[in-house]
Design a protein around this motif. Structure first.
Motif, PDB file in Angstrom:
ATOM      1  N   PRO A 156     -30.420  61.865   2.874  1.00  0.00           N
ATOM      2  CA  PRO A 156     -29.124  61.166   2.835  1.00  0.00           C
ATOM      3  C   PRO A 156     -28.934  60.347   1.564  1.00  0.00           C
ATOM      4  O   PRO A 156     -27.798  60.138   1.132  1.00  0.00           O
ATOM      5  CB  PRO A 156     -29.150  60.280   4.079  1.00  0.00           C
ATOM      6  CG  PRO A 156     -30.586  60.153   4.437  1.00  0.00           C
ATOM      7  CD  PRO A 156     -31.247  61.426   3.986  1.00  0.00           C
ATOM      8  N   GLU A 157     -30.018  59.905   0.945  1.00  0.00           N
ATOM      9  CA  GLU A 157     -29.891  59.098  -0.271  1.00  0.00           C
ATOM     10  C   GLU A 157     -29.229  59.884  -1.408  1.00  0.00           C
ATOM     11  O   GLU A 157     -28.600  59.286  -2.283  1.00  0.00           O
ATOM     12  CB  GLU A 157     -31.250  58.541  -0.716  1.00  0.00           C
ATOM     13  CG  GLU A 157     -32.270  59.574  -1.115  1.00  0.00           C
ATOM     14  CD  GLU A 157     -33.050  60.226   0.036  1.00  0.00           C
ATOM     15  OE1 GLU A 157     -33.920  61.061  -0.270  1.00  0.00           O
ATOM     16  OE2 GLU A 157     -32.798  59.924   1.219  1.00  0.00           O
ATOM     17  N   LEU A 158     -29.325  61.203  -1.389  1.00  0.00           N
ATOM     18  CA  LEU A 158     -28.674  62.011  -2.425  1.00  0.00           C
ATOM     19  C   LEU A 158     -27.154  61.957  -2.305  1.00  0.00           C
ATOM     20  O   LEU A 158     -26.439  62.199  -3.280  1.00  0.00           O
ATOM     21  CB  LEU A 158     -29.161  63.460  -2.371  1.00  0.00           C
ATOM     22  CG  LEU A 158     -30.638  63.683  -2.683  1.00  0.00           C
ATOM     23  CD1 LEU A 158     -30.986  65.164  -2.591  1.00  0.00           C
ATOM     24  CD2 LEU A 158     -31.011  63.130  -4.037  1.00  0.00           C
ATOM     25  N   PHE A 159     -26.659  61.633  -1.120  1.00  0.00           N
ATOM     26  CA  PHE A 159     -25.211  61.559  -0.920  1.00  0.00           C
ATOM     27  C   PHE A 159     -24.588  60.371  -1.638  1.00  0.00           C
ATOM     28  O   PHE A 159     -23.389  60.350  -1.873  1.00  0.00           O
ATOM     29  CB  PHE A 159     -24.881  61.506   0.576  1.00  0.00           C
ATOM     30  CG  PHE A 159     -24.879  62.859   1.236  1.00  0.00           C
ATOM     31  CD1 PHE A 159     -23.687  63.505   1.508  1.00  0.00           C
ATOM     32  CD2 PHE A 159     -26.063  63.490   1.566  1.00  0.00           C
ATOM     33  CE1 PHE A 159     -23.674  64.746   2.113  1.00  0.00           C
ATOM     34  CE2 PHE A 159     -26.074  64.733   2.171  1.00  0.00           C
ATOM     35  CZ  PHE A 159     -24.875  65.367   2.441  1.00  0.00           C
ATOM     36  N   ILE A 160     -25.390  59.374  -1.984  1.00  0.00           N
ATOM     37  CA  ILE A 160     -24.860  58.219  -2.702  1.00  0.00           C
ATOM     38  C   ILE A 160     -24.293  58.667  -4.048  1.00  0.00           C
ATOM     39  O   ILE A 160     -23.158  58.323  -4.395  1.00  0.00           O
ATOM     40  CB  ILE A 160     -25.940  57.131  -2.875  1.00  0.00           C
ATOM     41  CG1 ILE A 160     -26.317  56.563  -1.506  1.00  0.00           C
ATOM     42  CG2 ILE A 160     -25.451  56.031  -3.814  1.00  0.00           C
ATOM     43  CD1 ILE A 160     -27.550  55.662  -1.510  1.00  0.00           C
ATOM     44  N   ASP A 161     -25.061  59.444  -4.793  1.00  0.00           N
ATOM     45  CA  ASP A 161     -24.576  59.943  -6.086  1.00  0.00           C
ATOM     46  C   ASP A 161     -23.368  60.848  -5.911  1.00  0.00           C
ATOM     47  O   ASP A 161     -22.422  60.797  -6.699  1.00  0.00           O
ATOM     48  CB  ASP A 161     -25.683  60.696  -6.824  1.00  0.00           C
ATOM     49  CG  ASP A 161     -26.779  59.781  -7.339  1.00  0.00           C
ATOM     50  OD1 ASP A 161     -26.528  58.574  -7.497  1.00  0.00           O
ATOM     51  OD2 ASP A 161     -27.895  60.280  -7.584  1.00  0.00           O
ATOM     52  N   ILE A 162     -23.393  61.688  -4.881  1.00  0.00           N
ATOM     53  CA  ILE A 162     -22.273  62.594  -4.632  1.00  0.00           C
ATOM     54  C   ILE A 162     -21.015  61.790  -4.309  1.00  0.00           C
ATOM     55  O   ILE A 162     -19.937  62.055  -4.846  1.00  0.00           O
ATOM     56  CB  ILE A 162     -22.604  63.582  -3.492  1.00  0.00           C
ATOM     57  CG1 ILE A 162     -23.779  64.491  -3.896  1.00  0.00           C
ATOM     58  CG2 ILE A 162     -21.384  64.416  -3.115  1.00  0.00           C
ATOM     59  CD1 ILE A 162     -24.367  65.289  -2.739  1.00  0.00           C
ATOM     60  N   ALA A 163     -21.169  60.792  -3.431  1.00  0.00           N
ATOM     61  CA  ALA A 163     -20.023  59.956  -3.061  1.00  0.00           C
ATOM     62  C   ALA A 163     -19.454  59.240  -4.278  1.00  0.00           C
ATOM     63  O   ALA A 163     -18.234  59.201  -4.468  1.00  0.00           O
ATOM     64  CB  ALA A 163     -20.437  58.940  -1.988  1.00  0.00           C
ATOM     65  N   HIS A 164     -20.316  58.706  -5.112  1.00  0.00           N
ATOM     66  CA  HIS A 164     -19.843  58.008  -6.312  1.00  0.00           C
ATOM     67  C   HIS A 164     -19.112  58.982  -7.242  1.00  0.00           C
ATOM     68  O   HIS A 164     -18.060  58.641  -7.796  1.00  0.00           O
ATOM     69  CB  HIS A 164     -21.008  57.332  -7.033  1.00  0.00           C
ATOM     70  CG  HIS A 164     -21.561  56.154  -6.292  1.00  0.00           C
ATOM     71  ND1 HIS A 164     -22.695  55.502  -6.691  1.00  0.00           N
ATOM     72  CD2 HIS A 164     -21.138  55.514  -5.171  1.00  0.00           C
ATOM     73  CE1 HIS A 164     -22.953  54.506  -5.848  1.00  0.00           C
ATOM     74  NE2 HIS A 164     -22.022  54.505  -4.918  1.00  0.00           N
ATOM     75  N   ALA A 165     -19.652  60.189  -7.394  1.00  0.00           N
ATOM     76  CA  ALA A 165     -19.007  61.196  -8.254  1.00  0.00           C
ATOM     77  C   ALA A 165     -17.639  61.597  -7.709  1.00  0.00           C
ATOM     78  O   ALA A 165     -16.744  61.958  -8.477  1.00  0.00           O
ATOM     79  CB  ALA A 165     -19.902  62.425  -8.387  1.00  0.00           C
TER      80      ALA A 165
END
Length: 94
Positions: A4-13
């Motif tokens: 789930p931590e990878l979704f942080i970068d995706i959400a920001h992008a």
């Protein structure tokens, strides 16, 4: 589920800066945005609507396990996990 931590970068992008470093909020925002986009584009909500059949899930899983692109996934699923993924995608409602 597994990263789930990878979704942080995706959400920001995607412009969801408000999620900050909260992975749960990031996952929710990204998945909702994808579901909304699918609806706007007329993409069916599940693989049942695309003609997939449960009796084919094992063969589909076997083929998915052979796909070289899977090697770059952050989680390497087992065959049983792939079959379960097809089951969930079959009944899913966006």
């Amino acid at each position: 589920k597994y990263v789930p931590e990878l979704f942080i970068d995706i959400a920001h992008a995607m412009g969801f800066i408000e999620v900050g470093q909260d992975s749960a909020k990031a996952v929710t925002a990204v998945l909702k945005a994808i579901a909304d986009l699918n609806k706007r584009l007329g993409i069916p909500p599940n693989i049942k609507a695309l003609g997939a059949k449960p009796e084919d899930f094992e063969t589909l899983a076997d083929n998915a396990m052979k796909d070289a692109c899977g090697l770059t996934n952050p989680h390497q699923p087992t065959r049983e996990e792939v079959i379960q993924l097809f089951r969930e995608a079959y009944e899913q409602n966006q």
